[in-house]
Design a protein around this motif. Sequence first.
Motif, PDB file in Angstrom:
ATOM      1  N   THR A 246      31.237  40.950 -24.542  1.00 25.55           N
ATOM      2  CA  THR A 246      29.735  41.401 -24.247  1.00 25.55           C
ATOM      3  C   THR A 246      29.590  42.513 -25.405  1.00 25.55           C
ATOM      4  O   THR A 246      30.663  43.150 -25.808  1.00 25.55           O
ATOM      5  N   LEU A 247      28.290  42.825 -25.719  1.00 24.62           N
ATOM      6  CA  LEU A 247      27.846  43.823 -26.354  1.00 24.62           C
ATOM      7  C   LEU A 247      27.270  44.665 -25.605  1.00 24.62           C
ATOM      8  O   LEU A 247      26.245  44.488 -24.836  1.00 24.62           O
ATOM      9  N   ILE A 248      27.481  46.248 -25.634  1.00 27.02           N
ATOM     10  CA  ILE A 248      26.804  47.365 -24.995  1.00 27.02           C
ATOM     11  C   ILE A 248      26.586  48.357 -25.653  1.00 27.02           C
ATOM     12  O   ILE A 248      27.143  48.576 -26.663  1.00 27.02           O
ATOM     13  N   ASP A 249      25.171  48.634 -25.294  1.00 26.66           N
ATOM     14  CA  ASP A 249      24.517  50.056 -26.077  1.00 26.66           C
ATOM     15  C   ASP A 249      25.173  50.999 -25.588  1.00 26.66           C
ATOM     16  O   ASP A 249      25.233  51.481 -24.451  1.00 26.66           O
ATOM     17  N   PRO A 250      26.016  51.852 -26.481  1.00 24.17           N
ATOM     18  CA  PRO A 250      26.599  53.230 -25.892  1.00 24.17           C
ATOM     19  C   PRO A 250      25.685  54.129 -25.458  1.00 24.17           C
ATOM     20  O   PRO A 250      26.400  55.283 -24.686  1.00 24.17           O
ATOM     21  N   THR A 251      24.486  54.142 -25.860  1.00 26.06           N
ATOM     22  CA  THR A 251      23.509  55.257 -25.495  1.00 26.06           C
ATOM     23  C   THR A 251      23.075  54.878 -24.003  1.00 26.06           C
ATOM     24  O   THR A 251      22.951  55.763 -23.297  1.00 26.06           O
ATOM     25  N   THR A 252      22.643  53.724 -23.662  1.00 24.91           N
ATOM     26  CA  THR A 252      22.110  53.686 -22.394  1.00 24.91           C
ATOM     27  C   THR A 252      23.075  52.832 -21.492  1.00 24.91           C
ATOM     28  O   THR A 252      22.898  52.701 -20.267  1.00 24.91           O
ATOM     29  N   ARG A 254      23.825  49.956 -21.305  1.00 19.39           N
ATOM     30  CA  ARG A 254      23.278  48.452 -21.022  1.00 19.39           C
ATOM     31  C   ARG A 254      23.871  47.309 -21.638  1.00 19.39           C
ATOM     32  O   ARG A 254      24.250  47.704 -22.852  1.00 19.39           O
ATOM     33  N   ILE A 255      24.137  46.424 -20.971  1.00 15.96           N
ATOM     34  CA  ILE A 255      24.794  45.082 -21.456  1.00 15.96           C
ATOM     35  C   ILE A 255      23.672  44.470 -22.437  1.00 15.96           C
ATOM     36  O   ILE A 255      22.505  44.030 -22.016  1.00 15.96           O
ATOM     37  N   VAL A 256      23.778  44.545 -23.668  1.00 15.57           N
ATOM     38  CA  VAL A 256      22.878  43.567 -24.718  1.00 15.57           C
ATOM     39  C   VAL A 256      23.214  42.144 -24.706  1.00 15.57           C
ATOM     40  O   VAL A 256      22.065  41.452 -24.772  1.00 15.57           O
ATOM     41  N   PHE A 257      24.166  41.853 -24.584  1.00 16.55           N
ATOM     42  CA  PHE A 257      24.714  40.515 -24.594  1.00 16.55           C
ATOM     43  C   PHE A 257      25.985  40.150 -23.902  1.00 16.55           C
ATOM     44  O   PHE A 257      26.865  41.026 -23.679  1.00 16.55           O
ATOM     45  N   ALA A 258      26.018  39.025 -23.276  1.00 13.82           N
ATOM     46  CA  ALA A 258      27.189  38.483 -22.496  1.00 13.82           C
ATOM     47  C   ALA A 258      27.350  37.059 -22.684  1.00 13.82           C
ATOM     48  O   ALA A 258      26.324  36.349 -22.731  1.00 13.82           O
ATOM     49  N   ASN A 259      28.601  36.791 -22.781  1.00 15.01           N
ATOM     50  CA  ASN A 259      28.802  35.117 -23.109  1.00 15.01           C
ATOM     51  C   ASN A 259      28.973  34.492 -21.701  1.00 15.01           C
ATOM     52  O   ASN A 259      28.977  35.175 -20.716  1.00 15.01           O
ATOM     53  N   GLN A 260      28.951  33.307 -21.695  1.00 14.87           N
ATOM     54  CA  GLN A 260      29.040  32.456 -20.188  1.00 14.87           C
ATOM     55  C   GLN A 260      30.358  32.581 -19.547  1.00 14.87           C
ATOM     56  O   GLN A 260      30.363  32.761 -18.667  1.00 14.87           O
ATOM     57  N   THR A 261      31.525  33.068 -20.497  1.00 16.35           N
ATOM     58  CA  THR A 261      32.744  33.405 -19.836  1.00 16.35           C
ATOM     59  C   THR A 261      32.770  34.323 -19.083  1.00 16.35           C
ATOM     60  O   THR A 261      33.141  34.540 -17.803  1.00 16.35           O
ATOM     61  N   LEU A 262      32.166  35.712 -19.401  1.00 13.11           N
ATOM     62  CA  LEU A 262      31.979  36.550 -18.637  1.00 13.11           C
ATOM     63  C   LEU A 262      31.128  36.327 -17.374  1.00 13.11           C
ATOM     64  O   LEU A 262      31.390  36.854 -16.159  1.00 13.11           O
ATOM     65  N   ALA A 263      29.906  35.388 -17.461  1.00 14.23           N
ATOM     66  CA  ALA A 263      29.104  35.088 -16.190  1.00 14.23           C
ATOM     67  C   ALA A 263      29.996  34.209 -15.159  1.00 14.23           C
ATOM     68  O   ALA A 263      29.884  34.672 -14.079  1.00 14.23           O
TER      69      ALA A 263
END
Length: 920
Positions: A246-252, A254-263
Amino acid sequence: MKVSPETAESGVENLPFSDLQQQLQVVKQQLSGLSQEKEQWLQREQDLYRYIRLKTNNMLEVIGTLPLAAEELDDDRLLSIDPIGIVTDSFHQVLDNLKQTNAELSLAKEEIQAIFNASGAGIMVVDAALRLRAYNNRGKDLFFPSVEEVVGVNFRELVCHRRQSTGECLFDKVLQDGDVAEESDFTIDDRFYHVVATPIHDLAGQIAYIILIYTDITQLKRQETALKEAELRLRAILNGTPAAITLIDPTTHRIVFANQTLADMIGGQLQEIEGHICHKFICPREEGQCPITDLGETIDKSERRLVRLDGTILPIIKTVTKIELEGQILLLESFVDISALKDEQQRRKESEERYRTLYSTMREGVAQFKMLYSADGVPSSYEFVDVNPAFEKIFSVAARQVVGRSAEDIFAVVDAVPFGLECFTRVVREQVSSEFEYEFSELNKTLRISAAPTSSGCFSALFEDITQRKKDEARIAHMAYFDALTDLPNRLLLKDRLNQMLTRAQRNNKQLALFFLDLDHFKRVNDTFGHDVGDQLLKIVADRLKNALRHCDSVCRLGGDEFVVLSDMISCQNDAVKLAEKIHATLKDPLVLRNKEIFVTTSIGIAMYPADGDDPDTLIKNADAAMYQSKDGGRDEFRFYSSNANAQALERLLLANDLRKALDHEEFYLVYQPQIDLDKGQIIGVEALLRWNHPVLGHLSPAQFIPLAEETGLILPIGRWVLLTACRQIRELQQLSGVRLRLAVNLSAKQFRDVGLVSSIRELLADIGLETDLLELEITESTLMDNIDNATRTLHSLREMGLTLAIDDFGTGYSSLSYLHHFPLQRLKVDKTFVRRLSTHPEDSAITEAIIVMAHTMGIKVVAEGIENKQELEFLVSKNCDEAQGFYFSRPLTMSQLTEKIKDNESVQAFCFFAAGDQP
């Protein structure tokens, strides 16, 4: 009619009134006619004035002057100022302006055409009927480079008919809407264009022309396609990886991107994850308290908790990395589900008790060891840490007697090395399991030892007593592969040994003989004396064959009274004859069975590899057929297999006789095949090739007579003639042209093993005057591997003389790369069988590439043989092969042809065969 006054007066007076009236009427008529004519002339005068004024005003308008008003210039003054002259001058001015305008227009047209031609896009102009009127160079190059006259040609027939995909016509759209139109995906001949069509209207507002601009966007399309494919592959990789990413915005947060494995790990859909606060799922904390950005923690493969959508907790290993993506700092987090690991840890804990129970009760002995090291860190021994009860029973020792003691205190020591130290060292060092068998003579037991690494510097070993099993296996194996009556190898073992011999013979380019024996009239023995006596006879025959033959030969019993003898120590047919005669001599002495003498004879059929077959079944079948020919010939003899045995034997005999005379009759000659430096594209040497001009059979290749020369021993004088003749001819060529060419000469196995080889070559070069570095000797791989020690000594002696050494036909012999460094070789020649299969057999391409890399690593240059096409050459050049030869560059040349080639070129640098192209 004119009337004078005199006449009139006299006439009036004298004429009667009626006549006077009549004349008056005539005068009136004449006056009326003159009045009408005057009005006509006046009307014509006014028309002339108007015409001149109109034309003058028109011309003044053309030259940019206001028209003449009637009050400014009356008709008389208009004529007095010479309007014709004004018109004439005006026309001259207009003509001058038109010439200047035409010149400017011509220059502008050339400038516009130059601008069009300089454009990177294709530009074409068509009229409303879709006829081509103008184009630039780029447009011509794109769509009709080979067509000369295209102006006036229908554009659809010229360009659009080649279009591969159909769609709405751009012309129809422009003609219908009367406005600019464009198409972003115009495809012709597998290329993509962006087309803009712009209409040009005339004064009446109708479309007169359409300007088309074609921009080639093929590369852009391919880049877009490649980018999309890369994105799809990346997404597929990310979605297919077992780790959640996953990619996370450190400021907000919030999750910017997640792969199917995380889902899948969280138990939801991607839309339920992306865009949400990461604390909802990952590392549950009070909102806004990120361990990384807010609390300053550093997470590197730390164990954390993952909250699934159903509220359950999943243990994970989490790794966080800061990355910059499109100018934005993001947190790249990956997660690995360790729930299975946790479960495994629990299961392992629960199984420890079970293991302890098993450890104590199992039948195999188990010992735990710790490796011991010397002062310089080299493993020197190992120490007992623990043993189970089974180990105590197998070795008849108690645990207290071995725990804490070193190996040499318990096990046997050979050459100051404890039992199994080498194997156990590899297990600890490489962290791999290993298994071996060992016979403990002091225990009279055979044990299978299975060693495996445990903790650092420690290992365990399982000792299984397989003494009885080995005995049983040996007995079963013997029963499976040996004849129960004679104890000779049976048919099954025969096939195995024959396969092994064939492999060696193929690898070493040697011959093999199979003798098929059948006892003559054996059925009479069984019928007369019974099967017991027959069995005794078979045993005696088997013993005689075993005792008479060499240890390298194999004797087998197929069944009944049929035996097979295998021998791969056969260099020619005469050797097979001697062995067959020995078999007959072995069996000729009578046997005494039941106080009676029994004479045994045998019919033998012989099949030779490779002449009579190259696989076990074919050789056995052909030898069997030859054996029946022997029986048909009267028994107690041997026959070689041949479909036309007499004709072949006679032909071979005659050819051998002719071969003995060939040197004396000067029937041999040499040809030279050029060798090319692939880096410079120039000839650097030649290989001498032997040919035989037989007086009856014509020109023969070496394959037809060299094997016969080797069998008859004539290869030595022939080889000496080749070496002497080639060196002399190359020396003469060098003196004639001044060109130094390397000479490559093949040595046969017998030549190479000749004890006088080194001295004879030294004398030869000294007599001829050829520099030693210009002579290259080629030795086959199998010759070198026949006796590595002797071969190494001979090669070093030759190398000390300054000769160049090459290994020929590499890959067809032992292919033992590990022995190459023993030999002082400068060149390695890849056999042509690999080169021919480069484009059809990927495994041969990989082997060839590996050979080149391996040779270069050892400082050896690589020469490829048998190049016949450009594809083979391009592959070898791409793999950095050094040199090459083959029909692609040149067929073998006679000395006169080679001399002409050299003389036709000013220097060897210009002597290049690459210009030959793809020649057969």
